[in-house]
Design a protein around this motif. Structure first.
Motif, PDB file in Angstrom:
ATOM      1  N   ASN A 102     -11.639  34.952 -13.848  1.00 47.95           N
ATOM      2  CA  ASN A 102     -12.117  34.420 -15.118  1.00 47.95           C
ATOM      3  C   ASN A 102     -10.983  34.127 -16.092  1.00 47.95           C
ATOM      4  N   ALA A 119     -20.780  33.732 -13.515  1.00 49.40           N
ATOM      5  CA  ALA A 119     -20.600  34.889 -14.389  1.00 49.40           C
ATOM      6  C   ALA A 119     -20.019  36.029 -13.575  1.00 49.40           C
ATOM      7  N   VAL A 153     -16.329  32.044 -18.389  1.00 49.03           N
ATOM      8  CA  VAL A 153     -17.768  32.208 -18.186  1.00 49.03           C
ATOM      9  C   VAL A 153     -18.186  33.607 -18.627  1.00 49.03           C
ATOM     10  N   PRO A 154     -19.489  33.847 -18.852  1.00 50.23           N
ATOM     11  CA  PRO A 154     -19.941  35.168 -19.299  1.00 50.23           C
ATOM     12  C   PRO A 154     -19.433  36.304 -18.412  1.00 50.23           C
ATOM     13  N   LEU A 195     -13.222  35.252 -27.816  1.00 46.97           N
ATOM     14  CA  LEU A 195     -14.110  35.214 -26.662  1.00 46.97           C
ATOM     15  C   LEU A 195     -15.227  36.252 -26.730  1.00 46.97           C
ATOM     16  N   LYS A 198     -18.713  35.511 -25.373  1.00 46.45           N
ATOM     17  CA  LYS A 198     -18.886  35.391 -23.925  1.00 46.45           C
ATOM     18  C   LYS A 198     -18.578  36.690 -23.189  1.00 46.45           C
ATOM     19  N   TYR A 199     -18.379  37.759 -23.921  1.00 44.62           N
ATOM     20  CA  TYR A 199     -17.911  39.005 -23.292  1.00 44.62           C
ATOM     21  C   TYR A 199     -18.674  40.207 -23.848  1.00 44.62           C
ATOM     22  N   TRP A 240     -28.443  35.856 -19.617  1.00 42.89           N
ATOM     23  CA  TRP A 240     -27.368  35.238 -20.393  1.00 42.89           C
ATOM     24  C   TRP A 240     -27.037  33.848 -19.833  1.00 42.89           C
ATOM     25  N   ALA A 246     -28.235  36.268 -25.218  1.00 46.43           N
ATOM     26  CA  ALA A 246     -27.052  37.131 -25.276  1.00 46.43           C
ATOM     27  C   ALA A 246     -27.427  38.586 -25.046  1.00 46.43           C
TER      28      ALA A 246
END
Length: 378
Positions: A102, A119, A153-154, A195, A198-199, A240, A246
């Protein structure tokens, strides 16, 4: 019929408990096994200069995992039709590979030029690595552009709080020798790079590197069953990606993250004893010592005393009532009763369900039977 694939890059047999859950939920699951023991010689590769290597060649080779995943995807497509999503789960070094995929520009890309993994679910990354940092001329240049952040990406990192070894001294000066500090710093770096949306990082108390793969082992070894939470993390990750819902915010006991407290199973939130590293911190397993009010605090497998009451002295075990008063779960004049214990566990379960980290079906059994409820395993 499964319409998704989750490709696992695991270390040894770890992750089997999760594979069972995923199959029950209708996922197609593929496991990859890599060389994980340095200089074991069971897998070798010949380099261009004619020399051979074993451990180094495969333990952190992302393309090796992706090639197996590609073969699996093609096979599954012929059997069950188009796969809508591909997720990557990894434990330990497998989780480290997930991070690398990632973080590294253009690595999470298939041969057709499109995104490969949708993900990542990273289960206790090895040594808290890899960091989302690349230093060039004294400056961090990784994930600094809008394009790089868009390609991210997530990602959910599950941090086993009790697994906090000392990393070998040969590491960059901006990294810590503490596994736990590295795991936490990773979250802070991603936050500071924009980020955070996304995290997610979820710390879990009283869990060492093993997370239920071995619920009972040699002698006193006893690990909490992380699958009871991990099942929900999979659901959160899928929601997600699929629906843009989320997950709950990051949970950590590190004040610098300004997060809600770390997650705790009811066995930890309403303790009748303490979990401690067994036989020592490097093993990745835990044992349980009960608040009996009788005898000395125990010794671990290396004959080091377990400081159950955190006073720095090897002394007598507390009673459950004494321990709960120290934790603030009881007033100084109150006594622990079965009713108070059940009420505490029920509150803990409700809190986990409200936080989205435990399935609601855990309500279906009495609180004092909670540890027997199949909230994770099928």
């Amino acid at each position: 019929m499964a319409k998704r694939a989750l490709i696992t890059g695991v270390t040894g047999q770890d992750g089997s408990y999760l594979a069972e859950l995923l199959l029950e939920k209708g996922y197609a699951v593929v496991k990859t096994h890599r060389s994980t023991v340095e200089n074991a010689g069971e897998i070798t590769a010949r380099l261009e200069d004619g020399s051979t290597v074993d451990y180094i060649a495969f333990n952190d080779t992302a393309r090796y995992v992706m090639d197996f995943a590609e073969v699996a995807k093609r096979l599954l497509t012929t059997r069950i039709g188009t796969l809508t999503r591909t997720y990557c789960y990894g434990h330990s070094a497998g989780a480290r590979i997930g991070r690398g995929l990632n973080y590294t520009p253009d690595l999470n890309v298939g041969r057709d030029g499109t995104r490969f993994f949708d993900a990542f679910l990273n289960d206790d990354p090895a040594a808290g690595t890899w960091y989302p940092v690349v230093m060039t001329d004294g400056k961090d240049v990784l994930l600094t552009s809008d394009a790089a952040r868009a390609a991210f990406v997530p990602q959910i990192d599950v941090v086993h709080q009790m697994y906090n070894n000392i990393w070998p001294p040969k590491h960059p000066e901006w990294m810590s020798s503490s596994y736990l500090e590295n795991k936490r710093n990773n979250a802070k770096i991603l936050r500071d790079k924009g980020l955070w949306p996304k995290y997610r990082m979820y710390e879990i108390r009283s869990i060492s590197h093993s997370g239920g793969e071995t619920l009972a082992g040699e002698r006193e070894s006893q690990n909490l069953d992380l699958s009871r939470m991990m099942e929900r993390f999979v659901d959160l990750l899928d929601a997600w990606v699929e629906r843009g819902i989320a997950p709950p915010p990051t949970r950590s006991d590190w004040p610098a993250l300004n997060a809600a407290p770390a997650l705790a199973f009811p066995e930890v939130a309403c303790p009748l004893g303490v979990y401690y590293s067994y036989p020592e911190s490097t093993s990745g397993a835990t044992a349980f010592a009960a608040f009996t009010g009788r005898g000395l605090e125990p010794l671990d497998g290396k004959r080091v005393f377990v400081d159950m009451n955190r006073n720095g002295v090897w002394d007598l075990r507390e009673t459950p009532t004494e321990a709960w008063r120290r934790f603030g779960l009881l007033q100084k004049t109150e006594t622990l009763t079965a009713e108070r214990y059940v009420a505490c566990v029920e509150r803990a379960v409700r809190g986990m369900i409200a936080a989205g980290t435990l399935r609601d079906r855990c309500r279906q059994r009495a609180a004092h039977d909670l540890t027997q409820v199949p909230c994770g395993r099928p």
